[in-house]
Enzyme design. Structure first.
Site, mmCIF file in Angstrom:
data_model
loop_
_atom_site.group_PDB
_atom_site.id
_atom_site.type_symbol
_atom_site.label_atom_id
_atom_site.label_comp_id
_atom_site.label_asym_id
_atom_site.label_seq_id
_atom_site.Cartn_x
_atom_site.Cartn_y
_atom_site.Cartn_z
ATOM 1 N NE ARG A 161 -4.161 -1.856 1.949
ATOM 2 C CZ ARG A 161 -4.837 -1.939 3.340
ATOM 3 N NH1 ARG A 161 -4.247 -1.853 4.129
ATOM 4 N NH2 ARG A 161 -5.960 -2.939 2.635
ATOM 5 C CE LYS A 219 -17.541 -10.160 6.853
ATOM 6 N NZ LYS A 219 -17.239 -8.271 7.830
ATOM 7 N N GLY A 272 -8.614 -7.953 0.489
ATOM 8 C CA GLY A 272 -7.842 -8.436 1.186
ATOM 9 C C GLY A 272 -7.074 -9.424 1.131
ATOM 10 N N GLY A 322 -14.144 -3.409 0.785
ATOM 11 C CA GLY A 322 -15.047 -2.724 0.470
ATOM 12 C C GLY A 322 -15.389 -2.161 -0.523
#
Ligand code: ADP
Ligand code: MG
Length: 398
Positions: free
Chosen positions: A41, A203, A355, A378
């Site tokens: 990152r 999820k 991720g 997200g």
């Protein structure tokens, strides 16, 4: 999208507040000090930082790190990140243990144009997550211009990702934000067909909206990972003790019925009685016996999924196909990564985000053979769903 970019704003002689995503994993080195474990990152933010410095602007970097809960916590201090940035930039990086206030302002005003300072973790302040107006204003007072380059945090309306924008003269996207928005908007709105979407991971609830939105433009939606068991259960299959989100069964059934011609679910599974790295695993086709859970897609499913990927001109992938962290259940994810890399080699446009998906991709060694590796989890899902990103929305023309 009509947002300003670095091309549209003056950088020379300006104090440029840059929201970066330096939420990187840290580890303790041999001396017991915190050090950056993965600098992906930090590297992703370099083009924007370099461009500001080359244009003789002052780069004032802000980021969150972890979840310190609105108060200072030495475990989440950004100083080690500044050390790593200094090595990568090959420029001095100043560090301020204050995030706002007159002391930081004095340092910024005193530093020469073309230099860079990193401020302490924005989440040490309670006003960050609550998007408190006075904290946002205090951040804005540090700068003339605000640049948001933190795509990974753009789905959050926090003070440093959104609120601050109205307290500066100009607000624009950084280069990483620009690249992410361009790549993801392209696959969402105008994917070259045939377009395939592969969804997996844990999820279901987070990913339902994406299935709904992409069913409009994609030709194939391949579902694996834990989320496939909610769908399989919704279609009446026995899934044993596999992970199922009971409260999503109805929605899964509706989605499946609505896009049945596009959705593929796993036909076989790698199963075990427990989720353990040394568990004894076997393969089963169709129903999963009671007492067993599905932990990876089976060989037949790998075959049918890779057939679709082999034909696709566009492939979007989010979510591992199994518990890739454990070797007995890592094969499906590895094979899908390989298939995407091969698709890219023959000219398909491929996108991977999330991720865990990105760490699985890194593990597979194929990162460089993917057209666009997103830094957002997200944020990527939110954009693909067609929802607004507060971090982007805040960058209105002035
Ligand atoms: P990403 O971070 O890429 O968006 P998620 O966070 O949604 O992905 O899901 C990743 C997690 O899902 C991994 O930790 C993986 O072990 C888990 N997972 C994948 N398949 C299964 C499965 N069949 N059963 C339980 N967990 C699974
Ligand atoms: Mg994850």
């Amino acid at each position: 999208m009509n947002k300003l970019t670095l091309d549209d704003i003056t950088l020379q002689g300006k104090r440029v507040l840059v929201r970066v995503d330096f939420n990187v994993p840290l580890e303790r080195n041999d001396q017991g000090a915190q050090a950056v474990a993965d600098d992906t990152r930090i590297r992703a933010a370099l083009p924007t930082i370099r461009e500001i410095l080359d244009a003789d602007g002052k780069a004032i970097l802000i980021s969150h790190l972890g979840r310190p809960g609105g108060q200072p916590d030495p475990d989440y201090c950004l100083a080690p990140v500044g050390d790593r940035l200094e090595e990568l930039l090959e420029e001095r990086v100043r560090f301020s243990s204050n995030t706002t206030g007159s002391a930081v302002m004095d340092v910024i005003n005193g530093m020469p144009d073309g230099s860079v300072i990193l401020l302490e973790n924005t989440r040490f302040e309670p006003g960050e997550k609550s998007n408190d107006a006075s904290f946002a204003q205090a951040l804005g007072q540090l700068a003339d211009t605000y640049v948001n380059d933190a795509f990974g945090a753009a789905h959050r309306a926090h003070a440093s990702t959104a609120g601050v924008a109205k307290y500066v003269e100009q607000a624009a996207m950084g280069r990483l934000m620009e690249k992410e928005v361009e790549a993801l908007t392209r696959v969402r709105d105008n994917p070259e067909s045939p377009a395939a979407v592969i969804l997996g991971g844990a999820k279901v609830s987070d990913k339902m909206g994406v299935i709904d939105a992409l069913a409009r433009t994609a030709d194939d939606i391949l579902i694996g990972g834990a989320m496939s068991y909610t769908f399989l259960r919704a279609t009446g299959q026995n899934v044993g003790s596999s992970r199922v989100e009971e409260d999503r069964l109805e929605r899964a059934q509706a989605l499946y019925e609505q896009a049945q011609d596009k959705i593929s679910l796993p036909s076989d599974h790698v199963i075990a009685t427990e989720m353990e790295a040394d568990a004894e695993s076997s393969t089963v086709t169709g129903d999963i016996p009671d007492g067993y859970m599905g932990l990876d897609i089976g060989p037949q499913t790998i075959g049918s999924f890779t057939d679709v990927i082999d034909q696709a001109a566009t492939v979007i992938w989010n979510g591992p196909m199994g518990v890739f962290e454990m070797e007995p259940f890592a094969n499906g994810t590895r094979e899908i990564a390989e298939a995407l890399a091969e698709a890219t080699d023959r000219g398909a446009y491929t996108v991977v985000g999330g991720g865990d998906s990105v760490s699985a991709l890194v593990q597979s060694g194929h990162t460089d053979r993917i057209s666009h590796v997103s830094t957002g989890g997200g944020a990527m899902l939110t954009l693909l769903e067609g929802e607004t990103l507060p971090g982007l929305d805040a960058l209105t023309d002035k």
